[in-house]
Scaffold this motif. Sequence first.
Motif, PDB file in Angstrom:
ATOM      1  N   ILE A  34     -58.718  -9.548   6.046  1.00  0.00           N
ATOM      2  CA  ILE A  34     -59.681 -10.527   5.516  1.00  0.00           C
ATOM      3  C   ILE A  34     -59.575 -11.822   6.333  1.00  0.00           C
ATOM      4  CG2 ILE A  34     -60.235 -11.958   3.498  1.00  0.00           C
ATOM      5  CD1 ILE A  34     -59.285  -9.491   1.774  1.00  0.00           C
ATOM      6  N   ALA A  35     -58.348 -12.240   6.624  1.00  0.00           N
ATOM      7  CA  ALA A  35     -58.147 -13.460   7.428  1.00  0.00           C
ATOM      8  C   ALA A  35     -58.696 -13.259   8.852  1.00  0.00           C
ATOM      9  CB  ALA A  35     -56.669 -13.828   7.473  1.00  0.00           C
ATOM     10  N   VAL A  36     -58.479 -12.067   9.405  1.00  0.00           N
ATOM     11  CA  VAL A  36     -58.990 -11.762  10.754  1.00  0.00           C
ATOM     12  C   VAL A  36     -60.521 -11.820  10.749  1.00  0.00           C
ATOM     13  CG1 VAL A  36     -59.262  -9.885  12.444  1.00  0.00           C
ATOM     14  CG2 VAL A  36     -56.995 -10.415  11.512  1.00  0.00           C
ATOM     15  N   ALA A  37     -61.127 -11.193   9.746  1.00  0.00           N
ATOM     16  CA  ALA A  37     -62.598 -11.152   9.680  1.00  0.00           C
ATOM     17  C   ALA A  37     -63.188 -12.544   9.501  1.00  0.00           C
ATOM     18  CB  ALA A  37     -63.026 -10.237   8.525  1.00  0.00           C
ATOM     19  N   ARG A  38     -62.447 -13.417   8.837  1.00  0.00           N
ATOM     20  CA  ARG A  38     -62.936 -14.788   8.636  1.00  0.00           C
ATOM     21  C   ARG A  38     -62.627 -15.679   9.841  1.00  0.00           C
ATOM     22  NH1 ARG A  38     -64.782 -15.274   3.574  1.00  0.00           N
ATOM     23  NH2 ARG A  38     -63.671 -14.442   1.775  1.00  0.00           N
ATOM     24  N   GLY A  39     -61.971 -15.115  10.854  1.00  0.00           N
ATOM     25  CA  GLY A  39     -61.642 -15.903  12.049  1.00  0.00           C
ATOM     26  C   GLY A  39     -60.429 -16.798  11.850  1.00  0.00           C
ATOM     27  N   ALA A  40     -59.654 -16.547  10.772  1.00  0.00           N
ATOM     28  CA  ALA A  40     -58.496 -17.406  10.477  1.00  0.00           C
ATOM     29  C   ALA A  40     -57.193 -16.853  11.046  1.00  0.00           C
ATOM     30  CB  ALA A  40     -58.361 -17.574   8.960  1.00  0.00           C
ATOM     31  N   ALA A  41     -57.215 -15.634  11.592  1.00  0.00           N
ATOM     32  CA  ALA A  41     -55.986 -15.054  12.166  1.00  0.00           C
ATOM     33  C   ALA A  41     -56.381 -14.097  13.286  1.00  0.00           C
ATOM     34  CB  ALA A  41     -55.210 -14.297  11.090  1.00  0.00           C
ATOM     35  N   ALA A  42     -55.473 -13.948  14.255  1.00  0.00           N
ATOM     36  CA  ALA A  42     -55.678 -12.946  15.304  1.00  0.00           C
ATOM     37  C   ALA A  42     -55.078 -11.631  14.807  1.00  0.00           C
ATOM     38  CB  ALA A  42     -54.972 -13.395  16.574  1.00  0.00           C
ATOM     39  N   PRO A  43     -55.655 -10.476  15.173  1.00  0.00           N
ATOM     40  CA  PRO A  43     -55.131  -9.202  14.666  1.00  0.00           C
ATOM     41  C   PRO A  43     -53.652  -9.014  15.022  1.00  0.00           C
ATOM     42  CG  PRO A  43     -57.220  -8.871  15.808  1.00  0.00           C
ATOM     43  CD  PRO A  43     -56.822 -10.301  16.054  1.00  0.00           C
ATOM     44  N   LEU A  44     -52.852  -8.645  14.020  1.00  0.00           N
ATOM     45  CA  LEU A  44     -51.435  -8.347  14.271  1.00  0.00           C
ATOM     46  C   LEU A  44     -51.299  -7.097  15.136  1.00  0.00           C
ATOM     47  CD1 LEU A  44     -48.414  -8.902  13.658  1.00  0.00           C
ATOM     48  CD2 LEU A  44     -48.692  -7.590  11.551  1.00  0.00           C
ATOM     49  N   VAL A  45     -52.226  -6.156  14.977  1.00  0.00           N
ATOM     50  CA  VAL A  45     -52.257  -4.969  15.849  1.00  0.00           C
ATOM     51  C   VAL A  45     -53.650  -4.932  16.474  1.00  0.00           C
ATOM     52  CG1 VAL A  45     -51.826  -2.502  16.023  1.00  0.00           C
ATOM     53  CG2 VAL A  45     -50.821  -3.788  14.115  1.00  0.00           C
ATOM     54  N   SER A  46     -53.759  -5.479  17.670  1.00  0.00           N
ATOM     55  CA  SER A  46     -55.065  -5.558  18.339  1.00  0.00           C
ATOM     56  C   SER A  46     -55.420  -4.204  18.954  1.00  0.00           C
ATOM     57  CB  SER A  46     -55.021  -6.619  19.438  1.00  0.00           C
ATOM     58  OG  SER A  46     -54.160  -6.157  20.466  1.00  0.00           O
ATOM     59  N   ALA A  47     -56.664  -4.081  19.405  1.00  0.00           N
ATOM     60  CA  ALA A  47     -57.088  -2.838  20.057  1.00  0.00           C
ATOM     61  C   ALA A  47     -56.267  -2.597  21.326  1.00  0.00           C
ATOM     62  CB  ALA A  47     -58.582  -2.908  20.378  1.00  0.00           C
ATOM     63  N   ALA A  48     -55.986  -3.652  22.076  1.00  0.00           N
ATOM     64  CA  ALA A  48     -55.203  -3.496  23.316  1.00  0.00           C
ATOM     65  C   ALA A  48     -53.783  -3.037  23.001  1.00  0.00           C
ATOM     66  CB  ALA A  48     -55.182  -4.823  24.081  1.00  0.00           C
ATOM     67  N   ASP A  49     -53.213  -3.615  21.949  1.00  0.00           N
ATOM     68  CA  ASP A  49     -51.854  -3.256  21.530  1.00  0.00           C
ATOM     69  C   ASP A  49     -51.810  -1.785  21.103  1.00  0.00           C
ATOM     70  OD1 ASP A  49     -49.245  -3.660  20.826  1.00  0.00           O
ATOM     71  OD2 ASP A  49     -49.638  -5.260  19.383  1.00  0.00           O
ATOM     72  N   ALA A  50     -52.774  -1.381  20.281  1.00  0.00           N
ATOM     73  CA  ALA A  50     -52.805  -0.001  19.791  1.00  0.00           C
ATOM     74  C   ALA A  50     -53.072   0.979  20.936  1.00  0.00           C
ATOM     75  CB  ALA A  50     -53.873   0.145  18.711  1.00  0.00           C
ATOM     76  N   THR A  51     -53.752   0.512  21.970  1.00  0.00           N
ATOM     77  CA  THR A  51     -53.992   1.371  23.139  1.00  0.00           C
ATOM     78  C   THR A  51     -52.664   1.669  23.839  1.00  0.00           C
ATOM     79  OG1 THR A  51     -56.204   0.450  23.393  1.00  0.00           O
ATOM     80  CG2 THR A  51     -55.282   1.571  25.316  1.00  0.00           C
ATOM     81  N   ARG A  52     -51.760   0.673  23.906  1.00  0.00           N
ATOM     82  CA  ARG A  52     -50.432   0.897  24.511  1.00  0.00           C
ATOM     83  C   ARG A  52     -49.643   1.895  23.662  1.00  0.00           C
ATOM     84  NH1 ARG A  52     -49.736   0.568  29.304  1.00  0.00           N
ATOM     85  NH2 ARG A  52     -47.482   0.336  29.093  1.00  0.00           N
ATOM     86  N   THR A  53     -49.731   1.759  22.351  1.00  0.00           N
ATOM     87  CA  THR A  53     -49.023   2.707  21.470  1.00  0.00           C
ATOM     88  C   THR A  53     -49.561   4.124  21.697  1.00  0.00           C
ATOM     89  OG1 THR A  53     -48.407   1.103  19.781  1.00  0.00           O
ATOM     90  CG2 THR A  53     -48.733   3.360  19.028  1.00  0.00           C
ATOM     91  N   LEU A  54     -50.889   4.243  21.801  1.00  0.00           N
ATOM     92  CA  LEU A  54     -51.486   5.563  22.037  1.00  0.00           C
ATOM     93  C   LEU A  54     -51.037   6.118  23.392  1.00  0.00           C
ATOM     94  CD1 LEU A  54     -53.539   7.815  21.278  1.00  0.00           C
ATOM     95  CD2 LEU A  54     -55.256   6.491  22.533  1.00  0.00           C
ATOM     96  N   ALA A  55     -51.076   5.286  24.438  1.00  0.00           N
ATOM     97  CA  ALA A  55     -50.707   5.738  25.783  1.00  0.00           C
ATOM     98  C   ALA A  55     -49.267   6.246  25.796  1.00  0.00           C
ATOM     99  CB  ALA A  55     -50.883   4.596  26.782  1.00  0.00           C
ATOM    100  N   THR A  56     -48.390   5.549  25.088  1.00  0.00           N
ATOM    101  CA  THR A  56     -46.976   5.956  25.071  1.00  0.00           C
ATOM    102  C   THR A  56     -46.808   7.255  24.294  1.00  0.00           C
ATOM    103  OG1 THR A  56     -46.406   3.627  25.152  1.00  0.00           O
ATOM    104  CG2 THR A  56     -44.645   5.136  24.581  1.00  0.00           C
ATOM    105  N   THR A  57     -47.531   7.394  23.201  1.00  0.00           N
ATOM    106  CA  THR A  57     -47.432   8.626  22.400  1.00  0.00           C
ATOM    107  C   THR A  57     -47.972   9.819  23.197  1.00  0.00           C
ATOM    108  OG1 THR A  57     -47.782   7.239  20.466  1.00  0.00           O
ATOM    109  CG2 THR A  57     -47.922   9.612  20.125  1.00  0.00           C
ATOM    110  N   LEU A  58     -49.062   9.604  23.910  1.00  0.00           N
ATOM    111  CA  LEU A  58     -49.604  10.686  24.738  1.00  0.00           C
ATOM    112  C   LEU A  58     -48.640  11.025  25.884  1.00  0.00           C
ATOM    113  CD1 LEU A  58     -53.389   9.652  24.814  1.00  0.00           C
ATOM    114  CD2 LEU A  58     -52.358  11.569  23.557  1.00  0.00           C
ATOM    115  N   ALA A  59     -47.913  10.025  26.366  1.00  0.00           N
ATOM    116  CA  ALA A  59     -46.920  10.276  27.430  1.00  0.00           C
ATOM    117  C   ALA A  59     -45.804  11.177  26.906  1.00  0.00           C
ATOM    118  CB  ALA A  59     -46.358   8.948  27.947  1.00  0.00           C
ATOM    119  N   VAL A  60     -45.471  11.045  25.624  1.00  0.00           N
ATOM    120  CA  VAL A  60     -44.462  11.926  25.017  1.00  0.00           C
ATOM    121  C   VAL A  60     -44.966  13.374  25.066  1.00  0.00           C
ATOM    122  CG1 VAL A  60     -43.359  12.567  22.819  1.00  0.00           C
ATOM    123  CG2 VAL A  60     -43.455  10.163  23.527  1.00  0.00           C
ATOM    124  N   HIS A  61     -46.219  13.564  24.686  1.00  0.00           N
ATOM    125  CA  HIS A  61     -46.807  14.908  24.731  1.00  0.00           C
ATOM    126  C   HIS A  61     -46.771  15.478  26.147  1.00  0.00           C
ATOM    127  CE1 HIS A  61     -49.609  16.603  21.417  1.00  0.00           C
ATOM    128  NE2 HIS A  61     -48.353  16.847  21.218  1.00  0.00           N
TER     129      HIS A  61
END
Length: 344
Positions: free
Chosen positions: A305-332
């Motif tokens: 809600i705070a992010v949508a109102r522009g009052a906070a930056a996402p704690l897990v941004s799309a770029a951050d989650a992309t790194r998590t995905l890349a690392t998980t795929l590297a495990v595979h």
Amino acid sequence: MAPLRIAIAGAGVIGRTHIRAALAEPACRLVGIADPDRASLAAAPSAEVPRFADLPAMLDATRPEAVILATPNVLHVPMALACIARSLPVLVEKPIADTVADAAALTDTAARAGVPVLVGHHRRHNPIIARAREIIAGGRLGRVLTATVLCNLLKPDVYFDVVWRRQAGGGPVLINLIHEIDLLRHLLGEIAEVQALTANLARGLAVEDSAAVLLRFAAGTLAAITLTDAAAAPWSWDLAAGENPAFRGAPAVSHMFAGTDASLSLPDLTLWQYPGARGWHAELAQETVAPAPADPYAAQLRHFIAVARGAAAPLVSAADATRTLATTLAVHRAAQDGVRACPD
Ligand SMILES: NC(=O)c1ccc[n+]([C@@H]2O[C@H](COP(=O)([O-])OP(=O)(O)OC[C@H]3O[C@@H](n4cnc5c(N)ncnc54)[C@H](O)[C@@H]3O)[C@@H](O)[C@H]2O)c1
């Protein structure tokens, strides 16, 4: 301030968790639920909220200010793009995408449009994790030398009635390990290298049921993870942390961080250190530093809600989650090819 108008697509297992959280949160109003599956819609917790068979119809009719996407993985990117095209902030469930290329395209589009995307790696919103991060970042452990992660649990047979859960990609690496990878990145920084072995000893399905994973972090920390969804065992965050009331809890340790000055276990948040003389002849003192428990899904929603109102930056941004995905795929990849792999 008027409550934020939120709509939710996907009324399955995690969608219902989001619906319950939205109904309980005074800072938002749930204005619509979309799901093409009548049984899912019928099982959604509130009969009063308008229901729709698809996302566009719901967006046209309800004009929400933000959207939660709790749909199957393959729909995350197209649905998030549809919301971004309407300038609607989105909370998209994990994994952000099926491929790193799709995740990167979504990240770029959202950045160009200036629309925030929060990815549902909910554990980061748990006060236990916030406290652990504070302790590690504050240097209480000294240099973190090793991390040991146990993700050993039993998914019931009925879980595998769904076809995609028996096929490659539907197993514990992409479903469960991705949470561990995200958590470790959050606590210890980027992962530089992975090695892995997988097995399907228990069920003999095409998909793995177990894995052993080694990680080397950019900071030098080494981590070992054992993962299985086929063992009668209590050692997992899911069973020990009490986040999901549907799971029978077990007072087990799931994560251990060993540092030169002290060590920390989770979810009990116990610190181990030598109060005086150091070394294996001396007694280690233990101190529990646990905060009051709180529902991470409710906390994630308040953050969104705070992010949508522009009052906070996402704690897990799309770029951050992309790194998590890349690392998980590297495990595979490491497991399939029998090589050391680095995240893309
Ligand atoms: N963060 C977490 O704790 C957590 C936990 C479980 C699942 N997940 C993630 O959430 C997502 C959903 O998982 P789930 O276990 O709830 O799956 P699920 O199969 O129980 O629910 C998905 C729902 O989406 C609906 N759906 C399909 N197509 C749709 C469409 N076009 N529009 C709207 N709804 C549509 C399905 O009918 C179903 O009801 C997955 O990406 C999964 O990885 C996250």
